[in-house]
Enzyme design. Structure first.
Site, PDB file in Angstrom:
ATOM      1  NE  ARG A 130     -90.198  31.827  52.404  1.00  0.00           N
ATOM      2  CZ  ARG A 130     -91.517  31.943  52.344  1.00  0.00           C
ATOM      3  NH1 ARG A 130     -92.273  30.895  52.097  1.00  0.00           N
ATOM      4  NH2 ARG A 130     -92.097  33.097  52.567  1.00  0.00           N
ATOM      5  CD  GLN A 182     -87.978  34.245  49.237  1.00  0.00           C
ATOM      6  OE1 GLN A 182     -87.560  34.793  48.206  1.00  0.00           O
ATOM      7  NE2 GLN A 182     -87.335  34.349  50.385  1.00  0.00           N
ATOM      8  CG  ASP A 242     -90.275  38.453  57.819  1.00  0.00           C
ATOM      9  OD1 ASP A 242     -90.670  39.034  56.792  1.00  0.00           O
ATOM     10  OD2 ASP A 242     -90.013  37.242  57.865  1.00  0.00           O
ATOM     11  CE  LYS A 277     -87.609  37.800  51.788  1.00  0.00           C
ATOM     12  NZ  LYS A 277     -86.449  37.410  52.617  1.00  0.00           N
TER      13      LYS A 277
END
Ligand SMILES: CSC[C@H]1O[C@H](OP(=O)(O)O)[C@H](O)[C@@H]1O
Length: 351
Positions: A52, A202, A243, A254
């Protein structure tokens, strides 16, 4: 920064005829490596966040694409390319938000078309070579991001970060964490506030693991603690990854990033976004056009096979949010720092 064991974690590597990944769903408790030999396994690994992080997803998709085409038996370019498109479309369906997945596949298809006169077996080897190049380029890019960002960090800074943007999320070093690794390397005596990053943690599972491996002082906090630390003057900078960045500088990252950005602005704290320049999507004008992945409800209602909500409780689980560019102090990229007006400055830096 030397390539020492502290940052030499390889979340993904090509091994002779297959991909080996460090399955991040087992961290921090166990370091479990998986060998991936087909595109279906790679699709599942990306979907389930075994691999990821936007850059790592791009690298994984590139290798997965090769795994998906290497056994194709088409003997005409036209029929081969039809199958190539199908493999790319399949991989793109794994996760929609990280632009790296999409541009890596686009780059591979473009490369194939540019060599359409070659025979099919040669094309397959060119795809593998390009996938390895994408991987190596990412390592260099992330190292450069760290080098370009380190001068933003002053002695004793307390830096807050969200999610995981380290070697686990990239080819190596990371993006926001690359800046932190480099600052630590230069003995800037920093400390890191690590947001746990619900729902898949995470931060607590991966960023804490990377920072402790690198012996960088860190303190784990719940996502809801960040605001009060900022109000109390205990955060000097916020550095996150992304991202997907729109052409106007809006940032997809996120879930939980947007409130951090608003709180940073409210408390006059610089908010930096560390990204490879390839994460900036000049074809997409603003952040609200970035596709936001909505994941399974049970990632919220359950954790480690135990219920953390009533059975049948409805849950909404967007994996990302959008931070309008007005909340971003600057982007840290391998091309250098990019300050507002982002749209104009992005245009001057596009090749
Ligand atoms: C270096 S990009 C990391 C980026 O990816 C993470 O998302 P996920 O863990 O769902 O792949 C998060 O948005 C990070 O900022």
């Amino acid at each position: 920064m030397n390539n020492d064991t502290k940052t030499a974690i390889q979340s993904i590597e090509w091994r002779d005829d297959h991909v080996r990944i460090l399955d991040q769903t087992y961290l921090p408790g166990r370091e479990v490596y998986s060998d991936i030999r087909d595109v279906g396994r790679m699709w599942e690994a990306i979907k389930k966040l075994r691999i990821r992080g936007a850059p790592a997803i791009g690298i994984a998709a590139a290798y997965g694409f090769y795994l998906g085409i290497k056994e194709l038996s088409e003997n005409s370019f036209q029929s081969f390319f039809i199958e190539v498109e199908r493999v790319a479309e399949y991989l793109e369906s794994a996760r929609p938000t990280a632009v790296n997945l999409h541009w890596a596949l686009h780059r591979l298809k473009t490369t194939i078309k540019a060599h359409k006169d070659k025979d099919i077996s040669e094309l397959k080897e060119i795809v593998l070579k390009t996938a390895k190049t994408i991987h190596d380029e990412d390592k260099r890019t992330c190292k450069k991001i760290g080098e370009n960002g380190v001068n933003l960090i002053t002695e004793g800074d307390r830096i807050l970060t969200h999610c995981n943007t380290g070697s686990l999320a990239t080819g190596q070093y990371g993006t926001a964490l690359s800046v932190i690794f480099h600052a630590h390397e230069k003995n800037k005596d920093i400390r890191v506030w690590v947001d746990e990053t619900r729902p898949l943690l995470q931060g607590s599972r991966l960023t804490a693991w990377e920072l402790m491996n690198a012996e960088i002082p860190m303190t784990l906090i719940t996502d809801s603690t960040a605001g009060s630390l900022m109000r109390r003057g205990e955060v000097d900078k916020v550095i996150v990854g992304s991202d997907h960045v729109a052409a106007n500088g809006d940032v997809a990252n996120k879930i939980g990033t947007y409130p951090l950005a608003v709180l940073a602005k409210e408390n006059k704290i610089p908010f930096y976004v560390a990204v490879p320049f390839s994460t900036i999507d000049m074809e997409l004008q603003e952040g609200d056009n970035i596709p936001i992945e909505v994941r399974e409800e049970d990632e919220i209602t359950r954790f480690n096979d135990s219920e953390v909500a009533p059975k049948k409780a409805e849950a909404y689980n967007p994996a990302f949010d959008i931070t309008p560019h007005r909340y971003v102090t600057a982007f840290i990229t391998e091309k250098g720092l990019i300050e507002p007006p982002f749209d104009e400055h992005f245009k001057t830096l596009v090749k």
